[in-house]
Design an enzyme around this catalytic site. Structure first.
Site, PDB file in Angstrom:
ATOM      1  N   GLU A  18       0.816  -0.821  -0.001  1.00 12.01           N
ATOM      2  CA  GLU A  18      -0.086  -0.145  -0.117  1.00 12.01           C
ATOM      3  C   GLU A  18       0.728   1.345   0.569  1.00 12.01           C
ATOM      4  O   GLU A  18       0.567   2.070   0.137  1.00 12.01           O
ATOM      5  CB  GLU A  18      -1.119   0.359   0.804  1.00 12.01           C
ATOM      6  CG  GLU A  18      -2.090  -1.476   1.040  1.00 12.01           C
ATOM      7  CD  GLU A  18      -3.066  -1.356   2.603  1.00 12.01           C
ATOM      8  OE1 GLU A  18      -3.598  -0.011   2.249  1.00 12.01           O
ATOM      9  OE2 GLU A  18      -2.436  -2.174   3.218  1.00 12.01           O
ATOM     10  N   SER A 154      -6.761  -2.148   2.141  1.00 14.94           N
ATOM     11  CA  SER A 154      -6.901  -1.823   0.905  1.00 14.94           C
ATOM     12  C   SER A 154      -7.595  -2.447  -0.311  1.00 14.94           C
ATOM     13  O   SER A 154      -7.915  -2.291  -1.505  1.00 14.94           O
ATOM     14  CB  SER A 154      -6.095  -0.939   0.208  1.00 14.94           C
ATOM     15  OG  SER A 154      -4.653  -0.247   0.713  1.00 14.94           O
ATOM     16  N   ASP A 265     -15.679  -0.474   9.248  1.00 14.41           N
ATOM     17  CA  ASP A 265     -16.382  -1.025   8.414  1.00 14.41           C
ATOM     18  C   ASP A 265     -17.067  -1.911   8.635  1.00 14.41           C
ATOM     19  O   ASP A 265     -16.788  -2.353   9.443  1.00 14.41           O
ATOM     20  CB  ASP A 265     -14.859  -1.430   7.394  1.00 14.41           C
ATOM     21  CG  ASP A 265     -14.202  -0.752   6.638  1.00 14.41           C
ATOM     22  OD1 ASP A 265     -14.035   1.127   6.572  1.00 14.41           O
ATOM     23  OD2 ASP A 265     -13.026  -1.078   6.845  1.00 14.41           O
ATOM     24  N   ASN A 280     -10.079  -0.260  10.609  1.00 11.26           N
ATOM     25  CA  ASN A 280      -8.706   0.931  10.906  1.00 11.26           C
ATOM     26  C   ASN A 280      -8.017   1.685  11.735  1.00 11.26           C
ATOM     27  O   ASN A 280      -8.782   2.415  12.020  1.00 11.26           O
ATOM     28  CB  ASN A 280      -9.268   1.304   9.219  1.00 11.26           C
ATOM     29  CG  ASN A 280      -7.391   2.021   8.420  1.00 11.26           C
ATOM     30  OD1 ASN A 280      -7.163   2.085   8.370  1.00 11.26           O
ATOM     31  ND2 ASN A 280      -7.633   0.668   6.814  1.00 11.26           N
ATOM     32  N   SER A 289     -10.416   8.886  -0.452  1.00 16.96           N
ATOM     33  CA  SER A 289     -10.475   7.877   0.679  1.00 16.96           C
ATOM     34  C   SER A 289     -11.683   8.456   1.907  1.00 16.96           C
ATOM     35  O   SER A 289     -12.453   9.611   1.554  1.00 16.96           O
ATOM     36  CB  SER A 289      -9.128   8.152   1.001  1.00 16.96           C
ATOM     37  OG  SER A 289      -8.214   7.377   0.982  1.00 16.96           O
TER      38      SER A 289
END
Length: 319
Positions: A18, A154, A265, A280, A289
């Site tokens: 990432e 990601s 999430d 996260n 984002s």
């Protein structure tokens, strides 16, 4: 309290898959802080970092690193050893959140809904016989399934499996990114992300972001390629469901020991029940984002939010 003399170091880059996303996050955070007149610099997490911290220690660090370096707690532990304050949770909480099976177990123990799962290391997968293991997983959890690395972000290595015949290939793709696969019951519904920030009055949930990927899967390409995903902020949820989503995100934030900020999430099923997929500790800050979208929807300025979090880190101190 911070001033124009406060020296902020934004860490971005690293050597994970990432890296490119992290650099984009770091540059945006840097620009947002500088727009407020703060003295901010961008640095990679490489061999030059420790000499830099020793020779010119910043007042605080903003971690915009994604992947293991920024999210598994190791870098935070080093900053603690150096006595450098940083924005975000401590090393222990980062380690817990980074490992998805561990985080899901803690969420389940706290009574927070999360889809049923099994974590399968590659070695066990091979030793026990791939076909037999996969047949049992499909029988136990049912189809469809979500396969993703136990550690990572990601959307790299993640895949939705709708037919048993596709499960072996999904496992192979997942093992390319991590030695352990998390196989999770796929819950159909509405994908939402809730950013949580604490600007001094306790954790607060920002407006939820609804995620609608064009191809139905929020993978790496859908996250960072313009046109592949549509976002709705706030999410198109009935008020009672939106309240339940915010409450669940705050509960997850607290259960995993988050601090300053996080992104939770979730999937909201057909009955309006939220299920936490993960937390996260270093949310992205790129132009696509979710944290910046939520900050904007809340009527806040990203630079001001980061500056306030930097101020809290400075007061908290390092070590």
């Amino acid at each position: 309290m911070i001033t124009s003399m406060t020296h902020v170091l934004v860490l971005a880059g690293g050597l994970s898959y990432e890296r490119d996303v992290s650099l984009r996050s770091g540059r945006r955070a840097l620009d947002a802080l500088r727009a407020l007149g703060l003295s901010a610099e961008l640095s990679d997490a490489d061999v030059a970092l420790l000499p830099t911290l020793r020779e010119d220690p910043p007042d605080a660090v903003v971690i915009a690193l994604h992947g293991a370096t920024g999210e598994d707690g190791s870098l935070r532990g080093v900053l603690d050893l150096c006595g450098i304050p940083y924005v975000g949770c401590d090393a222990r909480a980062a380690r817990l959140a980074w490992d998805k099976p561990t985080a899901k177990a803690m969420l389940r123990e706290a009574g927070i809904p999360t889809p049923d799962w099994v974590a399968l290391p590659h070695d066990r997968f091979s030793e026990l016989g791939a076909v037999a293991v996969l047949d049992r997983i499909a029988e136990r959890l049912g189809l469809p399934l979500m396969v993703k690395p136990a550690q990572g972000g990601s959307g790299l290595g993640a895949a939705v499996v709708r037919e048993a015949a596709a499960l072996p290939a999904a496992m192979v793709g997942c093992f390319a990114y991590d030695s352990t696969a998390l196989v999770e019951r796929f819950v159909p519904g509405t994908d939402v992300a809730v950013s949580v920030v604490d600007l001094g009055n306790g954790p607060e949930a920002l407006p939820p972001v609804e995620i609608v990927p064009r191809d139905g899967v929020y993978d790496y390409a859908a996250r960072y390629t313009a046109g592949l995903t549509t976002w709705h902020t706030p999410a198109r949820l009935a008020p009672p469901v939106a309240t339940a989503v915010a409450d669940t995100a705050l509960a997850a934030h607290r259960a995993l020991g988050m601090r300053d900020l996080s992104r939770v999430d979730l999937i909201v099923d057909g009955e309006g029940k939220p299920h936490v997929l993960g937390v996260n500790v270093s949310p992205g800050m790129t132009e696509t984002s979710l944290l910046p979208l939520a900050v904007q929807a809340a009527g806040l300025d990203l630079g001001k939010v980061l500056a306030d979090l930097v101020g809290r880190a400075v007061v908290r101190g390092g070590g």
